[in-house]
Write an enzyme that holds these catalytic residues in place. Structure first.
Site, PDB file in Angstrom:
ATOM      1  CB  CYS A  86      -0.951   0.002   1.193  1.00 29.86           C
ATOM      2  SG  CYS A  86      -0.106   0.063   2.770  1.00 29.86           S
ATOM      3  CG  ASP A 130      -0.311   3.308   3.939  1.00 27.44           C
ATOM      4  OD1 ASP A 130      -0.266   4.027   2.926  1.00 27.44           O
ATOM      5  OD2 ASP A 130      -1.358   2.863   4.420  1.00 27.44           O
ATOM      6  CB  CYS A 143      -4.897   3.655   5.538  1.00 28.59           C
ATOM      7  SG  CYS A 143      -4.544   2.380   6.749  1.00 28.59           S
ATOM      8  CB  CYS A 156      -3.336  -0.871   9.112  1.00 27.68           C
ATOM      9  SG  CYS A 156      -4.247  -1.108   7.564  1.00 27.68           S
TER      10      CYS A 156
END
Ligand code: FES
Length: 124
Positions: free
Chosen positions: A35, A37, A60, A104
């Site tokens: 992603c 991140d 996110c 995450c």
């Protein structure tokens, strides 16, 4: 049922411990290649206790909420406890994350472990 718990939304909207620590003696940075991140964790460790911790997360909402909660969980804790923190514990403290967002919370665990590695390297 709401996708995200109240706690996730609270920590996303009002993240705790955002920023950098200029004189940190433990810094860890990790990223998720899929992603894109990135999470950076700064700690001030004294007498094997996390006296202060701050983070910067370019990611996110779940990653921001996870980093915020993770800092709350480790602040004031001895390193022996900090090393045991898992992403599941972070997600649990947030009253859960959707399955496809669990990765995450993994960033938070990894950022803390990376900072601890950096601390021990600095001590060597
Ligand atoms: Fe990348 Fe959440 S989608 S950390």
């Amino acid at each position: 049922m709401a996708l995200y718990s109240e706690k996730v939304m609270d920590h996303f909207r009002n993240p705790r411990n955002v920023g950098i620590i200029e004189d940190a003696n433990a810094v860890g940075e990790v990223g998720n290649a899929k992603c894109g991140d990135i999470m950076k964790m700064y700690m001030k460790i004294e007498d094997d206790i996390v006296k202060d911790v701050k983070f910067e997360t370019f990611g996110c909402g779940s990653a921001i909420a996870s980093s915020s909660m993770a800092t709350e969980l480790i602040k004031g804790q001895p390193l022996s406890e900090v090393a045991k923190l898992t992403n599941e514990a972070v997600a649990e403290a947030l009253d859960g994350l959707p399955g496809y967002k669990m990765h995450c919370s993994v960033l938070a665990e990894e950022a803390i472990k990376s900072a601890l590695d950096n601390y021990y390297e600095n001590q060597a």
